[in-house]
Design an enzyme around this catalytic site. Structure first.
Site, PDB file in Angstrom:
ATOM      1  N   ASN A 287       0.147  -7.921  17.898  1.00 19.75           N
ATOM      2  CA  ASN A 287      -1.007  -8.371  17.115  1.00 19.75           C
ATOM      3  C   ASN A 287      -2.242  -8.336  18.013  1.00 19.75           C
ATOM      4  O   ASN A 287      -2.123  -8.429  19.238  1.00 19.75           O
ATOM      5  CB  ASN A 287      -0.781  -9.805  16.597  1.00 19.75           C
ATOM      6  CG  ASN A 287      -1.642 -10.136  15.387  1.00 19.75           C
ATOM      7  OD1 ASN A 287      -2.868 -10.032  15.428  1.00 19.75           O
ATOM      8  ND2 ASN A 287      -0.997 -10.515  14.300  1.00 19.75           N
TER       9      ASN A 287
ATOM     10  N   ASP B 173       0.796  -1.244   0.000  1.00 24.44           N
ATOM     11  CA  ASP B 173       0.000   0.000   0.000  1.00 24.44           C
ATOM     12  C   ASP B 173       0.823   1.286   0.000  1.00 24.44           C
ATOM     13  O   ASP B 173       0.281   2.376  -0.204  1.00 24.44           O
ATOM     14  CB  ASP B 173      -0.985   0.000   1.185  1.00 24.44           C
ATOM     15  CG  ASP B 173      -0.309  -0.203   2.543  1.00 24.44           C
ATOM     16  OD1 ASP B 173       0.820   0.290   2.749  1.00 24.44           O
ATOM     17  OD2 ASP B 173      -0.926  -0.839   3.411  1.00 24.44           O
TER      18      ASP B 173
ATOM     19  N   HIS C  82       6.614  -7.767  -1.024  1.00 25.23           N
ATOM     20  CA  HIS C  82       5.605  -8.193  -2.000  1.00 25.23           C
ATOM     21  C   HIS C  82       5.307  -7.129  -3.053  1.00 25.23           C
ATOM     22  O   HIS C  82       4.243  -7.136  -3.661  1.00 25.23           O
ATOM     23  CB  HIS C  82       4.320  -8.623  -1.266  1.00 25.23           C
ATOM     24  CG  HIS C  82       4.519  -9.838  -0.400  1.00 25.23           C
ATOM     25  ND1 HIS C  82       3.676 -10.172   0.641  1.00 25.23           N
ATOM     26  CD2 HIS C  82       5.488 -10.794  -0.425  1.00 25.23           C
ATOM     27  CE1 HIS C  82       4.110 -11.290   1.208  1.00 25.23           C
ATOM     28  NE2 HIS C  82       5.211 -11.681   0.585  1.00 25.23           N
TER      29      HIS C  82
ATOM     30  N   GLY D 234       1.364  -6.977  13.165  1.00 30.43           N
ATOM     31  CA  GLY D 234       0.153  -7.020  12.336  1.00 30.43           C
ATOM     32  C   GLY D 234       0.229  -7.961  11.151  1.00 30.43           C
ATOM     33  O   GLY D 234      -0.277  -7.632  10.085  1.00 30.43           O
TER      34      GLY D 234
ATOM     35  N   CYS E 228       7.920  -8.267 -20.849  1.00 26.42           N
ATOM     36  CA  CYS E 228       9.314  -7.778 -20.876  1.00 26.42           C
ATOM     37  C   CYS E 228       9.774  -7.214 -19.535  1.00 26.42           C
ATOM     38  O   CYS E 228      10.947  -6.922 -19.348  1.00 26.42           O
ATOM     39  CB  CYS E 228       9.508  -6.728 -21.982  1.00 26.42           C
ATOM     40  SG  CYS E 228       8.746  -5.136 -21.610  1.00 26.42           S
TER      41      CYS E 228
END
Ligand code: BJW
Ligand code: ZN
Length: 247
Positions: free
Chosen positions: A217, A108, A123, A191, A134
Protein backbone atom coordinates in the site's frame (compact mmCIF):
# COMPACT_ATOMS: atom_id res chain seq x y z
CA UNK A 1 21.68 11.57 -8.51
CA UNK A 2 21.61 7.92 -7.49
CA UNK A 3 18.31 6.16 -8.10
CA UNK A 4 17.39 3.84 -5.26
CA UNK A 5 15.68 0.72 -6.57
CA UNK A 6 13.12 -1.08 -4.47
CA UNK A 7 14.22 -4.48 -3.30
CA UNK A 8 12.33 -7.32 -1.66
CA UNK A 9 13.45 -8.59 1.76
CA UNK A 10 15.45 -11.84 1.30
CA UNK A 11 13.23 -13.62 3.80
CA UNK A 12 10.13 -12.76 1.76
CA UNK A 13 11.79 -13.92 -1.46
CA UNK A 14 12.46 -17.27 0.26
CA UNK A 15 8.81 -17.55 1.35
CA UNK A 16 7.56 -16.72 -2.15
CA UNK A 17 9.83 -19.28 -3.79
CA UNK A 18 8.84 -22.09 -1.42
CA UNK A 19 5.12 -21.38 -1.09
CA UNK A 20 2.56 -23.54 -2.85
CA UNK A 21 -0.70 -21.88 -1.79
CA UNK A 22 -0.85 -18.15 -2.34
CA UNK A 23 -3.82 -15.80 -1.98
CA UNK A 24 -4.04 -12.15 -3.02
CA UNK A 25 -6.76 -9.74 -1.91
CA UNK A 26 -6.96 -6.56 -3.95
CA UNK A 27 -8.77 -3.26 -3.50
CA UNK A 28 -9.29 -0.03 -5.40
CA UNK A 29 -5.61 0.97 -5.00
CA UNK A 30 -4.50 -1.56 -7.61
CA UNK A 31 -6.74 0.08 -10.21
CA UNK A 32 -5.70 3.63 -9.24
CA UNK A 33 -2.78 3.25 -11.66
CA UNK A 34 -5.30 2.52 -14.42
CA UNK A 35 -6.79 5.94 -13.75
CA UNK A 36 -9.77 4.77 -11.68
CA UNK A 37 -10.68 6.64 -8.49
CA UNK A 38 -10.40 4.90 -5.13
CA UNK A 39 -13.26 5.18 -2.61
CA UNK A 40 -11.55 6.74 0.40
CA UNK A 41 -8.71 9.21 0.78
CA UNK A 42 -7.89 12.22 -1.39
CA UNK A 43 -9.84 12.17 -4.65
CA UNK A 44 -11.82 9.14 -3.46
CA UNK A 45 -15.43 8.67 -4.59
CA UNK A 46 -16.75 8.86 -1.01
CA UNK A 47 -15.16 12.32 -0.60
CA UNK A 48 -17.40 13.65 -3.38
CA UNK A 49 -20.46 11.39 -3.15
CA UNK A 50 -22.35 9.93 -0.17
CA UNK A 51 -21.94 6.16 0.10
CA UNK A 52 -25.30 5.86 1.91
CA UNK A 53 -27.08 7.52 -1.03
CA UNK A 54 -25.32 5.69 -3.86
CA UNK A 55 -24.11 2.37 -2.50
CA UNK A 56 -27.02 1.11 -0.43
CA UNK A 57 -30.37 -0.48 -1.22
CA UNK A 58 -32.16 2.28 0.71
CA UNK A 59 -30.45 4.90 -1.45
CA UNK A 60 -31.46 3.00 -4.60
CA UNK A 61 -35.10 2.63 -3.51
CA UNK A 62 -35.31 6.32 -2.64
CA UNK A 63 -33.70 7.63 -5.82
CA UNK A 64 -33.29 4.78 -8.32
CA UNK A 65 -32.72 7.14 -11.26
CA UNK A 66 -29.90 8.99 -9.46
CA UNK A 67 -28.16 5.76 -8.45
CA UNK A 68 -28.57 4.26 -11.95
CA UNK A 69 -27.14 7.42 -13.59
CA UNK A 70 -24.21 7.47 -11.17
CA UNK A 71 -23.33 3.89 -12.07
CA UNK A 72 -23.72 4.69 -15.77
CA UNK A 73 -21.30 7.58 -15.25
CA UNK A 74 -18.85 5.26 -13.47
CA UNK A 75 -19.17 2.72 -16.29
CA UNK A 76 -18.37 5.41 -18.85
CA UNK A 77 -15.08 6.06 -17.04
CA UNK A 78 -14.30 2.37 -16.52
CA UNK A 79 -14.93 1.62 -20.20
CA UNK A 80 -11.62 3.32 -21.06
CA UNK A 81 -9.58 1.73 -18.26
CA UNK A 82 -6.97 -0.90 -19.13
CA UNK A 83 -5.12 -3.31 -16.83
CA UNK A 84 -1.88 -1.80 -15.51
CA UNK A 85 1.42 -3.60 -14.75
CA UNK A 86 0.08 -4.53 -11.29
CA UNK A 87 -2.87 -6.45 -12.76
CA UNK A 88 -0.58 -8.04 -15.36
CA UNK A 89 1.99 -9.10 -12.73
CA UNK A 90 -0.76 -10.83 -10.73
CA UNK A 91 -1.87 -12.72 -13.84
CA UNK A 92 1.75 -13.94 -14.22
CA UNK A 93 1.98 -14.88 -10.53
CA UNK A 94 -1.13 -16.98 -11.02
CA UNK A 95 0.74 -19.07 -13.60
CA UNK A 96 3.68 -19.62 -11.25
CA UNK A 97 1.67 -21.13 -8.40
CA UNK A 98 -0.40 -24.31 -8.77
CA UNK A 99 -2.76 -23.03 -6.07
CA UNK A 100 -3.34 -19.31 -6.49
CA UNK A 101 -6.54 -17.47 -5.59
CA UNK A 102 -7.18 -13.87 -6.50
CA UNK A 103 -9.84 -12.29 -4.30
CA UNK A 104 -10.87 -8.82 -5.35
CA UNK A 105 -13.16 -6.21 -3.86
CA UNK A 106 -13.07 -4.37 -7.17
CA UNK A 107 -16.03 -4.36 -9.53
CA UNK A 108 -14.07 -3.03 -12.53
CA UNK A 109 -13.24 -6.37 -14.18
CA UNK A 110 -9.60 -5.40 -14.76
CA UNK A 111 -8.17 -8.63 -13.28
CA UNK A 112 -10.18 -10.63 -15.81
CA UNK A 113 -9.04 -8.29 -18.58
CA UNK A 114 -5.43 -8.86 -17.47
CA UNK A 115 -5.85 -12.62 -17.92
CA UNK A 116 -6.06 -13.74 -14.29
CA UNK A 117 -7.95 -16.94 -13.54
CA UNK A 118 -9.59 -18.19 -10.36
CA UNK A 119 -10.89 -14.74 -9.42
CA UNK A 120 -13.39 -14.27 -6.61
CA UNK A 121 -15.21 -10.96 -7.09
CA UNK A 122 -16.39 -10.29 -3.53
CA UNK A 123 -18.40 -7.17 -4.37
CA UNK A 124 -19.78 -8.30 -7.73
CA UNK A 125 -19.22 -6.70 -11.10
CA UNK A 126 -20.13 -3.40 -12.72
CA UNK A 127 -20.24 -5.28 -16.01
CA UNK A 128 -23.52 -6.98 -15.12
CA UNK A 129 -26.98 -5.83 -14.06
CA UNK A 130 -29.52 -7.67 -11.98
CA UNK A 131 -33.27 -7.38 -11.50
CA UNK A 132 -33.99 -5.94 -8.07
CA UNK A 133 -37.10 -8.14 -7.78
CA UNK A 134 -36.45 -11.52 -9.41
CA UNK A 135 -32.63 -11.53 -9.50
CA UNK A 136 -32.39 -12.25 -13.25
CA UNK A 137 -28.98 -11.25 -14.59
CA UNK A 138 -28.53 -8.86 -17.50
CA UNK A 139 -25.44 -7.63 -19.36
CA UNK A 140 -23.93 -4.21 -18.70
CA UNK A 141 -25.58 -2.67 -21.77
CA UNK A 142 -29.36 -2.99 -21.65
CA UNK A 143 -32.14 -1.54 -23.77
CA UNK A 144 -33.86 1.01 -21.54
CA UNK A 145 -36.94 1.96 -23.62
CA UNK A 146 -36.57 5.37 -22.00
CA UNK A 147 -36.97 4.05 -18.47
CA UNK A 148 -34.39 4.97 -15.85
CA UNK A 149 -33.48 2.49 -14.51
CA UNK A 150 -34.43 0.01 -17.24
CA UNK A 151 -36.94 -2.70 -16.27
CA UNK A 152 -36.84 -6.46 -16.20
CA UNK A 153 -39.54 -8.52 -17.96
CA UNK A 154 -41.09 -9.00 -14.49
CA UNK A 155 -41.41 -5.23 -14.06
CA UNK A 156 -38.60 -4.97 -11.48
CA UNK A 157 -35.96 -2.26 -11.71
CA UNK A 158 -32.49 -3.21 -12.91
CA UNK A 159 -29.50 -2.37 -10.74
CA UNK A 160 -25.77 -3.07 -11.10
CA UNK A 161 -24.86 -6.58 -9.90
CA UNK A 162 -22.65 -5.23 -7.13
CA UNK A 163 -22.73 -5.55 -3.35
CA UNK A 164 -23.85 -2.43 -1.52
CA UNK A 165 -23.45 -1.63 2.17
CA UNK A 166 -25.75 -3.72 4.33
CA UNK A 167 -26.11 -6.39 1.65
CA UNK A 168 -24.72 -9.90 2.07
CA UNK A 169 -21.91 -11.11 -0.18
CA UNK A 170 -22.59 -14.17 -2.34
CA UNK A 171 -22.29 -17.05 0.17
CA UNK A 172 -20.42 -19.29 -2.30
CA UNK A 173 -17.91 -16.56 -3.17
CA UNK A 174 -17.38 -15.63 0.48
CA UNK A 175 -16.99 -19.30 1.45
CA UNK A 176 -14.42 -19.76 -1.31
CA UNK A 177 -12.52 -16.71 -0.11
CA UNK A 178 -12.57 -17.83 3.52
CA UNK A 179 -11.42 -21.31 2.57
CA UNK A 180 -8.58 -19.99 0.41
CA UNK A 181 -7.53 -17.57 3.18
CA UNK A 182 -7.50 -20.30 5.81
CA UNK A 183 -5.31 -22.54 3.60
CA UNK A 184 -2.93 -19.83 2.33
CA UNK A 185 0.77 -20.03 3.07
CA UNK A 186 1.30 -16.49 1.85
CA UNK A 187 -1.50 -13.90 1.85
CA UNK A 188 -1.14 -10.53 0.10
CA UNK A 189 -3.36 -7.53 0.85
CA UNK A 190 -2.87 -5.09 -2.01
CA UNK A 191 -4.22 -1.54 -2.41
CA UNK A 192 -7.07 -1.78 0.07
CA UNK A 193 -7.81 0.42 3.07
CA UNK A 194 -8.75 -2.79 4.93
CA UNK A 195 -11.80 -1.08 6.39
CA UNK A 196 -14.72 -2.84 4.73
CA UNK A 197 -16.01 -6.08 6.21
CA UNK A 198 -16.07 -8.98 5.67
CA UNK A 199 -13.17 -8.54 3.18
CA UNK A 200 -11.02 -6.92 5.87
CA UNK A 201 -11.20 -10.05 8.03
CA UNK A 202 -9.68 -12.31 5.34
CA UNK A 203 -6.02 -11.34 5.89
CA UNK A 204 -6.46 -11.83 9.63
CA UNK A 205 -8.09 -15.23 9.11
CA UNK A 206 -5.07 -16.22 7.01
CA UNK A 207 -2.62 -14.92 9.60
CA UNK A 208 -4.43 -16.83 12.33
CA UNK A 209 -3.74 -19.99 10.32
CA UNK A 210 -0.05 -19.04 10.16
CA UNK A 211 0.10 -17.55 6.68
CA UNK A 212 2.84 -15.04 6.03
CA UNK A 213 0.96 -11.74 5.68
CA UNK A 214 2.26 -9.23 3.14
CA UNK A 215 0.67 -5.82 2.68
CA UNK A 216 1.31 -3.54 -0.31
CA UNK A 217 0.00 0.00 0.00
CA UNK A 218 1.15 3.57 -0.51
CA UNK A 219 0.35 4.21 3.15
CA UNK A 220 -0.20 2.19 6.33
CA UNK A 221 -3.69 0.86 7.08
CA UNK A 222 -5.31 -0.67 10.19
CA UNK A 223 -4.00 -4.02 8.89
CA UNK A 224 -0.36 -2.89 8.82
CA UNK A 225 0.52 -3.74 12.46
CA UNK A 226 -0.44 -7.38 11.74
CA UNK A 227 1.58 -7.62 8.51
CA UNK A 228 4.82 -9.63 8.49
CA UNK A 229 6.00 -7.48 5.58
CA UNK A 230 4.69 -4.01 4.77
CA UNK A 231 5.80 -2.98 1.28
CA UNK A 232 5.21 0.74 1.08
CA UNK A 233 4.65 2.06 -2.42
CA UNK A 234 2.69 1.52 -5.58
CA UNK A 235 1.14 -1.87 -6.22
CA UNK A 236 2.41 -2.01 -9.80
CA UNK A 237 6.03 -1.47 -8.74
CA UNK A 238 6.09 -4.09 -5.98
CA UNK A 239 4.09 -6.67 -7.92
CA UNK A 240 6.32 -6.30 -10.98
CA UNK A 241 9.34 -6.89 -8.76
CA UNK A 242 7.72 -9.98 -7.22
CA UNK A 243 6.82 -11.35 -10.66
CA UNK A 244 10.43 -10.89 -11.79
CA UNK A 245 11.78 -12.70 -8.73
CA UNK A 246 9.54 -15.67 -9.47
CA UNK A 247 10.46 -15.95 -13.18
C1 BJW B 1 -2.78 2.23 -3.29
C2 BJW B 1 -2.48 2.88 -4.50
C3 BJW B 1 -1.46 2.30 -5.32
C4 BJW B 1 -4.09 3.96 -3.53
N1 BJW B 1 -0.82 1.20 -4.91
N2 BJW B 1 -2.13 1.15 -2.90
C5 BJW B 1 -18.41 -5.20 11.14
C6 BJW B 1 -18.51 -6.51 10.73
C7 BJW B 1 -19.17 -6.83 9.53
C8 BJW B 1 -19.74 -5.85 8.75
C9 BJW B 1 -19.65 -4.56 9.18
C10 BJW B 1 -19.01 -4.24 10.34
N3 BJW B 1 -19.10 -2.91 10.52
C11 BJW B 1 -19.79 -2.41 9.48
C12 BJW B 1 -20.14 -3.40 8.64
C13 BJW B 1 -20.90 -3.24 7.40
C14 BJW B 1 -20.12 -2.84 6.17
C15 BJW B 1 -18.73 -2.29 6.49
O1 BJW B 1 -17.75 -2.97 6.47
N4 BJW B 1 -18.66 -0.98 6.76
C16 BJW B 1 -17.39 -0.34 7.09
C17 BJW B 1 -17.11 0.80 6.12
C18 BJW B 1 -17.44 0.11 8.51
N5 BJW B 1 -20.01 -3.98 5.30
C19 BJW B 1 -21.04 -4.34 4.53
O2 BJW B 1 -22.12 -3.75 4.58
C20 BJW B 1 -20.84 -5.53 3.63
N6 BJW B 1 -21.91 -6.45 3.82
C21 BJW B 1 -22.11 -7.07 4.99
O3 BJW B 1 -21.34 -6.93 5.93
O4 BJW B 1 -23.21 -7.85 5.00
C22 BJW B 1 -23.58 -8.48 6.23
C23 BJW B 1 -24.95 -9.07 6.02
C24 BJW B 1 -25.15 -10.42 6.31
C25 BJW B 1 -26.42 -10.97 6.12
C26 BJW B 1 -27.49 -10.17 5.66
C27 BJW B 1 -27.27 -8.85 5.36
C28 BJW B 1 -26.00 -8.29 5.55
C29 BJW B 1 -20.90 -5.12 2.16
C30 BJW B 1 -19.80 -4.19 1.77
C31 BJW B 1 -20.02 -3.71 0.34
C32 BJW B 1 -18.98 -2.68 -0.09
N7 BJW B 1 -19.39 -2.12 -1.35
C33 BJW B 1 -18.49 -1.17 -2.04
C34 BJW B 1 -19.18 -0.69 -3.34
C35 BJW B 1 -19.11 -1.79 -4.43
C36 BJW B 1 -19.82 -1.39 -5.70
C37 BJW B 1 -19.13 -0.30 -6.47
O5 BJW B 1 -18.04 -0.52 -7.07
O6 BJW B 1 -19.69 0.81 -6.46
O7 BJW B 1 -17.24 -1.83 -2.33
S1 BJW B 1 -18.01 0.22 -1.01
C38 BJW B 1 -16.33 0.24 -1.54
O8 BJW B 1 -15.46 -0.13 -0.45
C39 BJW B 1 -16.21 -0.86 -2.61
C40 BJW B 1 -14.86 -1.42 -2.30
O9 BJW B 1 -14.74 -2.72 -2.85
C41 BJW B 1 -14.81 -1.39 -0.79
C42 BJW B 1 -13.40 -1.42 -0.23
O10 BJW B 1 -12.68 -0.30 -0.62
P1 BJW B 1 -11.13 -0.45 -1.00
O11 BJW B 1 -10.98 -1.30 -2.18
O12 BJW B 1 -10.37 -0.84 0.21
O13 BJW B 1 -10.80 1.05 -1.46
P2 BJW B 1 -10.36 2.30 -0.58
O14 BJW B 1 -10.58 3.50 -1.40
O15 BJW B 1 -10.98 2.29 0.76
O16 BJW B 1 -8.79 2.09 -0.34
C43 BJW B 1 -7.86 2.17 -1.40
C44 BJW B 1 -6.47 1.88 -0.83
O17 BJW B 1 -5.54 1.84 -1.87
C45 BJW B 1 -5.99 2.94 0.18
O18 BJW B 1 -5.50 2.29 1.34
C46 BJW B 1 -4.83 3.63 -0.57
O19 BJW B 1 -3.78 4.05 0.30
C47 BJW B 1 -4.36 2.53 -1.49
N8 BJW B 1 -3.72 2.94 -2.75
N9 BJW B 1 -3.23 3.97 -4.68
C48 BJW B 1 -1.11 0.66 -3.73
N10 BJW B 1 -1.05 2.87 -6.53
ZN1 ZN C 1 -37.17 -9.45 -12.77
Amino acid sequence: METLKKSLPDKLVGCLQCAQRVVVLTGAGISAESGLPTFRGDGGLWKKYKADDLASLDGFLQKPDVVWEWYEYRRSIYAHARPNPGHLALAEMGKFYADFTLITQNTDGLHLAAGSENILELHGSLHRNRCHLCGKLYPEQVVSNGQVPPRCGCGGMLRPDVVWFGEPLSPSILDGALRAASEAQVFFSVGTSALVQPAASLPLAAKKRRAVLVEINIEPTPLSPAADFFLEGKASEWLTLIKEVLQ
